[in-house]
Design a protein around this motif. Structure first.
Motif, PDB file in Angstrom:
ATOM      1  N   LYS A  27     116.813 131.825   2.764  1.00  0.00           N
ATOM      2  CA  LYS A  27     118.067 132.156   2.119  1.00  0.00           C
ATOM      3  C   LYS A  27     117.954 131.848   0.641  1.00  0.00           C
ATOM      4  O   LYS A  27     117.361 130.847   0.243  1.00  0.00           O
ATOM      5  N   PRO A 184     118.188 127.067   6.652  1.00  0.00           N
ATOM      6  CA  PRO A 184     118.083 128.444   6.137  1.00  0.00           C
ATOM      7  C   PRO A 184     117.405 128.533   4.777  1.00  0.00           C
ATOM      8  O   PRO A 184     116.945 129.611   4.393  1.00  0.00           O
ATOM      9  N   GLY A 203     115.034 131.591   6.854  1.00  0.00           N
ATOM     10  CA  GLY A 203     114.858 130.143   6.914  1.00  0.00           C
ATOM     11  C   GLY A 203     113.649 129.751   7.724  1.00  0.00           C
ATOM     12  O   GLY A 203     112.850 130.596   8.152  1.00  0.00           O
TER      13      GLY A 203
END
Length: 280
Positions: A27, A184, A203
């Protein structure tokens, strides 16, 4: 013909073998409003002090800072810099911090290894005597040294801040291996453990469990000790540790630019004056 064949082969691998060779994903780290950003940015001293406390009370149990000495804390630009003590070895606050730690030394009479209170000249002690002990204490994982972690990780302080504050429950359908934790913001590839529908989530797995908790660290200046605040502050401290001369470098850079602008102006005026009566 050989070059053409190689090109076709590489193209075939890119098209056919792409998914198998694909790297993991993560992320995008959150972006904070850092005080040290930009050419005129400076570290917030209060935030550096809070960040050091988070490192000392939470991170130092597992992570070393082999390149950092206690006196660095009192140098110009450091968390506990005091202009009354230009020599950081004389800084009384730094001396007090160092005395709380024990470091290994050699008894000059017997040659035995002994423990003594640290001095400002000593480096931060390693929490483990060797790599094998570090791995044994962390399920086989080796905690990275934090001396330059902010420069060693893509995203720097944003990555550290996001990772430490970004632990979350794994999505339904993701099987987390024993001794691992889903995050993540951790770069990884969880597709082999994904049993849900659609694409695997971004992630990866990390051996370090969540370390921060609300009010886990009490800040001396009264700042509310949330997970987010602790993550922000320790990210700033680790960024300073990675580049403790950042403020001096920026100041020199700004001064150099001003000098070059003045020099350029002088050269332009000189050029115009010298060649004003010469036809071009």
């Amino acid at each position: 013909m050989l070059r053409k064949g190689l090109a076709i082969a590489v193209l075939g691998l890119a098209l056919v073998g792409g998914p198998a060779l694909a790297a993991g994903s993560q992320k995008e780290p959150r972006t904070a409003d850092w005080s040290f950003s930009g050419p005129f940015g400076k570290f917030d001293r209060a935030q550096l002090q809070r960040g050091f406390k988070v490192y000392r009370e939470v991170c130092a149990a597992c992570h070393s800072m082999n390149l950092m000495s206690f006196r660095n804390l009192g140098q110009k630009g450091g968390p506990f810099y005091d202009p009354k003590y230009p020599n950081p070895n004389d800084n009384p606050y730094v001396k007090t911090i160092a005395k709380d730690f024990e470091v290994s030394d050699i008894d000059q009479e017997t040659g035995d290894v002994v423990k003594r209170p640290a001095t400002p000249a000593d480096r931060f002690p390693n929490p483990y005597p060797n790599e094998a002990a570090a791995r044994a204490g962390n399920g086989g994982a080796l905690p990275p040294d934090f001396s330059t972690i902010s420069k060693a990780r893509m995203g720097g302080p944003n990555y550290i801040y996001s990772l430490l504050s970004g632990y979350s429950a794994p999505p339904a359908g993701l099987e987390v291996p024993n001794g691992q934790y889903y995050n993540p913001y951790m770069l990884g590839d969880v597709s082999a453990f994904w049993k849900g529908k659609g694409h695997a989530p971004p992630g990866g797995f990390i051996a370090m469990p969540p370390q921060l908790a609300a009010d886990k660290v009490t800040f001396d200046d009264g700042t509310k000790s949330t997970i987010d605040q602790q993550a922000l502050d320790v990210a700033v401290f680790l960024t300073w540790a990675s580049e403790p001369k950042m403020e001096e470098r920026k100041a020199f850079g700004v001064g150099a630019m001003v000098y070059l602008l003045i020099l350029a102006g002088i050269l332009y005026v000189s050029y115009r004056r010298i060649w004003r009566n010469v036809a071009h």
